[in-house]
Design an enzyme around this catalytic site. Structure first.
Site, short mmCIF file in Angstrom:
data_model
loop_
_atom_site.label_atom_id
_atom_site.label_comp_id
_atom_site.label_asym_id
_atom_site.label_seq_id
_atom_site.Cartn_x
_atom_site.Cartn_y
_atom_site.Cartn_z
N CYS A 5 32.57 21.10 24.74
CA CYS A 5 33.97 21.45 24.97
C CYS A 5 34.17 22.93 25.26
CB CYS A 5 34.83 21.02 23.80
SG CYS A 5 34.55 22.03 22.32
N LYS A 17 -2.90 -2.56 7.62
CA LYS A 17 -1.93 -1.54 8.02
C LYS A 17 -0.71 -2.08 8.75
CE LYS A 17 -4.14 2.69 7.70
NZ LYS A 17 -3.59 4.02 7.57
N LYS A 62 0.87 -1.18 0.00
CA LYS A 62 0.00 0.00 0.00
C LYS A 62 0.90 1.22 0.00
CE LYS A 62 -4.13 1.98 2.02
NZ LYS A 62 -3.69 3.36 2.20
S1 IVH Z 1 -6.57 -0.52 -4.81
C1 IVH Z 1 -11.02 -0.42 -5.61
N1 IVH Z 1 -4.00 -0.92 -4.40
O1 IVH Z 1 -4.87 3.34 -0.95
C2 IVH Z 1 -9.63 -0.52 -5.08
N2 IVH Z 1 -4.95 1.08 -3.57
O2 IVH Z 1 -8.30 3.46 -0.36
C3 IVH Z 1 -8.89 0.75 -5.23
N3 IVH Z 1 -3.34 2.59 -2.50
O3 IVH Z 1 -5.93 6.14 -1.86
C4 IVH Z 1 -7.60 0.85 -4.52
N4 IVH Z 1 -1.56 1.29 -2.78
O4 IVH Z 1 -4.52 5.29 -3.77
C5 IVH Z 1 -5.04 -0.09 -4.20
N5 IVH Z 1 -1.74 -1.42 -4.16
C6 IVH Z 1 -2.77 -0.59 -3.97
C7 IVH Z 1 -2.63 0.65 -3.31
C8 IVH Z 1 -3.75 1.46 -3.13
C9 IVH Z 1 -2.01 2.46 -2.31
C10 IVH Z 1 -4.12 3.74 -2.05
C11 IVH Z 1 -5.09 4.26 -3.03
C12 IVH Z 1 -6.19 4.82 -2.17
C13 IVH Z 1 -6.09 4.02 -0.94
C14 IVH Z 1 -7.19 2.98 -0.92
#
Ligand code: IVH
Length: 710
Positions: free
Chosen positions: A445, A345, A134
């Site tokens: 110092c 998370k 993420k």
């Molecule tokens: S999928 C319908 N994959 O996390 C699914 N989101 O709420 C759409 N994000 O702000 C999101 N890495 O920009 C997805 N590998 C990843 C991600 C990702 C970061 C962010 C995304 C959004 C939040 C998800």
């Protein structure tokens, strides 16, 4: 709803306080969401926001009447700012449900939900998932029509975003037109790619360093720096901010292009879809995996959690997605969140705490750094009680004072820092907290403290007379990336310097077990261990030795470049500024600094004493001579993946670099070899897909042993 410590209130009072609290929470959350989403200027750390959000969710679950249509729990907030054209998303940009339980239970709960929704029997085989990182940046929709990038838009409120095409076009990683994968003759008529724009940590640090040097405002974290750059009205400024991009999903898609025998079939899985995007030339992160069931998810979460600090960019968790796209479709959505995906998370990298005091730390080069003494707080996976405030000018700009509630950030190997104060801080402030001032004399110092005209840094003028500078020089010398003297840490260095046992670096090698064992709380065994570690460190490399000397502006990379170029220390010590400028990536400031260092008789003396103490390294004729007999890996890029049987990652990298090669983080057509060990991930798959040669450790060693790769 009430903390257990409170006496139970009457029912009416409880209902009233719940209504009032919910209203208060809604208002707070609206405010902070606006600061975060619309203004890119958050006032509280994300974790704080999550806590408020969770509190409101809990209240609404208890008293459903409180769940108002305008509650932040009911919709995604964000407004379009003036200045950018609005873009209506053809397919809404959704968010995903966040699993805040950072333990394995978070992954297990998701898998259980998916199985329930799919009505799978207990003994049915595990569901297959694609596990991804993420990324902590901002979501962008890229629209390609007939293979050409025609529009880039922010997420906005999910329905309507902002047209930031101008700025996105300046990101080199984002293709302006799609590459045609082998077998594809025509690109899709419409392909919307979704992904995250982010800033790498090193680029973020460098950007802030530049801002600090100019005395300008620094950015709170890479995400804010990235968001600010994307929403810069002046694309010229945006282009100077070094941004990156990873694709992770789709918006509107008409087809997958045309091949010789008809339409290209759509990818059946999330993993294949990402591969397809990569084949179109879009950056897709290699750190992803197809895994089975809850166990697979848990293992991925753990594995990436261990690697989190060493990744070049911030992540705030991992994302799990049901791999089969047909199953994703069957699972569908609840309100604005897909049932087939979840974010899991990691502990937050920013937290609020109290600033208890400000100390001054004297660094290796004499720089005085104000250091925040904090109420200990768990952030980025460890407990932090000290954090840097960088310099007095930045401290003043951030307006932090002792007693304030402040936000601390710790990400990766970067030193924890105070990024600012909580807006509520002023309210708690004692009325007469004096403004922080830099001392005129070094607190260690007593030497005079000086500041270069126009410079931001205060420095102790004591040099190696100053015990603090001596200690830092020793710690740097002994550090893992320098001579790597095991066991020579903070406490021992303090003792060695404070007891007067050590005044110069070479004296370190005159220490015997007897002298050491005389130190307080030093057992014979530890003394013997240290002597053994010192012995071991005598045999090193020229690059490590150069880095260990602590020459200003000579970091690890420069030290490697210098070692490769000159091959011998003597040649380097006698080099003119012009000769130094011929070294890869060495500019005037660095060249001058090296020249000045070796022009000082006392520095040459230290070098001679160290050589006399037995420090040695292999020498060569450097680049000039190696043109005839090229190093075996000269000009080659290798990628390491998985765990090798005997070599650590650092050791393998050092061997490759010594052989003239480079180590990269991801596989491309330019990769010469992928060296794969146990539990190798998607980099290995990528290598096979691109036809890149794959070696094991034995293969690498054989390659290194060759005279030349030809
Ligand atoms: S999928 C319908 N994959 O996390 C699914 N989101 O709420 C759409 N994000 O702000 C999101 N890495 O920009 C997805 N590998 C990843 C991600 C990702 C970061 C962010 C995304 C959004 C939040 C998800």
């Amino acid at each position: 709803m009430d903390a257990p410590a409170n006496p139970p209130p009457t029912q009416a009072a409880a209902a009233h306080s719940a209504t009032a609290r919910a209203a208060e929470l809604r208002q707070l959350l609206h405010h902070h969401a606006h600061r975060y989403y619309v203004l890119d200027a958050p006032e509280i750390p994300d974790a704080e926001y999550d806590t408020l959000f969770a509190e409101l969710q809990a209240l609404e679950a208890q008293v459903p009447a409180l769940r108002q249509a305008d509650s932040p729990t009911q919709r995604v907030i964000g407004q379009v700012l003036d200045g950018f054209a609005e873009v209506r998303h053809r397919v809404p940009m959704l968010s995903i449900r966040t699993e805040t339980d950072t333990t394995a239970a978070g992954a297990q709960a998701f898998d259980a939900r998916v199985r329930r929704e799919l009505e799978l029997a207990d003994d049915a085989p595990p569901v297959q998932y694609q596990a991804e990182l993420k990324f902590d940046g901002l979501a962008i929709n890229l629209r390609y029509e007939a293979g050409v990038l025609v529009q880039a838009a922010t997420r906005g409120d999910g329905e309507t975003g902002e047209d930031v095409t101008q700025n996105i076009r300046t990101i080199g990683q984002i293709p302006l037109s799609l590459r045609l994968p082998p077998g594809t003759l025509q690109p899709p008529a419409v392909l919307e790619v979704r992904g995250e724009v982010y800033m790498r940590r090193d680029r973020f640090e460098a950007l802030n360093e530049r801002q600090r040097a100019k005395g300008e405002k620094t950015f709170v974290n890479p995400r804010n720096a990235a968001a600010g750059a994307v929403r810069q009205l002046d694309p010229a400024i945006a282009a100077q901010r070094p941004l990156s991009f990873f694709a992770y999903g789709l918006g509107e898609v008409s087809d997958w292009g045309q091949g010789a025998s008809g339409p290209v079939p759509p990818p059946p899985t999330q993993a294949a879809m990402l591969d397809a995007l990569a084949a179109f030339g879009l950056p897709v992160c290699d750190d992803r995996a197809v895994v089975d069931g809850a166990d697979g998810l848990v293992a991925f979460h753990l594995r990436m959690g261990e690697r989190r600090d060493s990744l070049p960019f911030d992540i705030d968790g991992v994302v799990y997605k049901v791999n089969l796209l047909a199953l994703q479709q069957r699972l569908g959505f609840v309100t604005r969140e897909p049932r087939w995906a979840v974010a899991h998370k990691y502990p937050a990298q920013e937290q609020a705490t109290r600033l208890n005091g400000i100390d001054i730390q004297v660094g290796r080069t004499g720089k005085l750094t104000p250091v925040a003494k904090l109420e200990p707080v768990f952030v980025g996976g460890t407990t932090v009680s000290n954090a840097t405030l960088h310099n007095v000018f930045e401290l003043r700009r951030k307006g932090v004072r002792v007693g304030d509630a402040v936000i601390v950030r710790r990400a990766g190997d970067v030193i924890p820092e105070v990024v600012g104060r909580m807006p509520s801080a002023a309210a708690w402030r004692e009325p007469y907290v004096p403004n922080f001032r830099m001392p005129r004399a070094c607190p260690v110092c007593g030497s005079q403290v000086l500041r270069e005209r126009g410079g931001m840094d205060h420095r102790c003028s004591g040099g190696l007379f100053c015990a603090a500078q001596r200690k830092q020089a020793l710690l740097h010398f002994a550090g893992r990336r320098a001579l790597d003297i095991e066991g020579l840490g903070d406490k021992l260095v303090d003792q060695l310097v404070d007891s007067g046992l050590i005044r110069t670096l070479p004296e370190l090698f005159t220490l015997g077990v007897a002298k050491l064992a005389a130190l307080d709380r030093m057992a014979d065994k530890s003394a013997a261990n240290l002597v053994a570690a010192l012995d071991k460190s005598r045999s090193t490399t020229l690059a490590r030795f150069l880095y260990a000397l602590g020459i200003r502006h000579v970091g690890e990379t420069t030290a490697k470049d210098l070692a490769r170029h000159f091959g011998r220390l003597d040649g380097l010590m006698d080099a003119s500024v012009e000769q130094l400028l011929a070294v890869n990536d060495v500019g005037p400031v660095v060249a001058q600094s090296i020249h000045t260092f070796f022009a000082q008789p006392h520095n040459r003396e230290v070098v001679e004493q160290l050589r006399a103490a037995g420090l040695h390294w292999p020498e060569s004729d450097g680049l000039a001579a190696s043109a005839d007999a090229p190093l075996p890996l000269a000009g080659k890029t290798l990628v390491l993946t998985g765990t090798l049987p005997t070599l650590t990652r650092d050791e393998a990298q050092a061997l490759i670099e010594a052989a003239g090669g480079k180590v990269a983080g991801s596989v491309s057509k330019k990769t010469a070899y992928v060296v794969a060990g146990e539990a190798a991930g998607s980099k290995l798959d990528k290598a096979r897909e691109l036809g890149v040669a794959v070696l094991d450790e034995e293969g690498l060693k054989a390659l290194l042993a060759q005279d030349s790769a030809g």
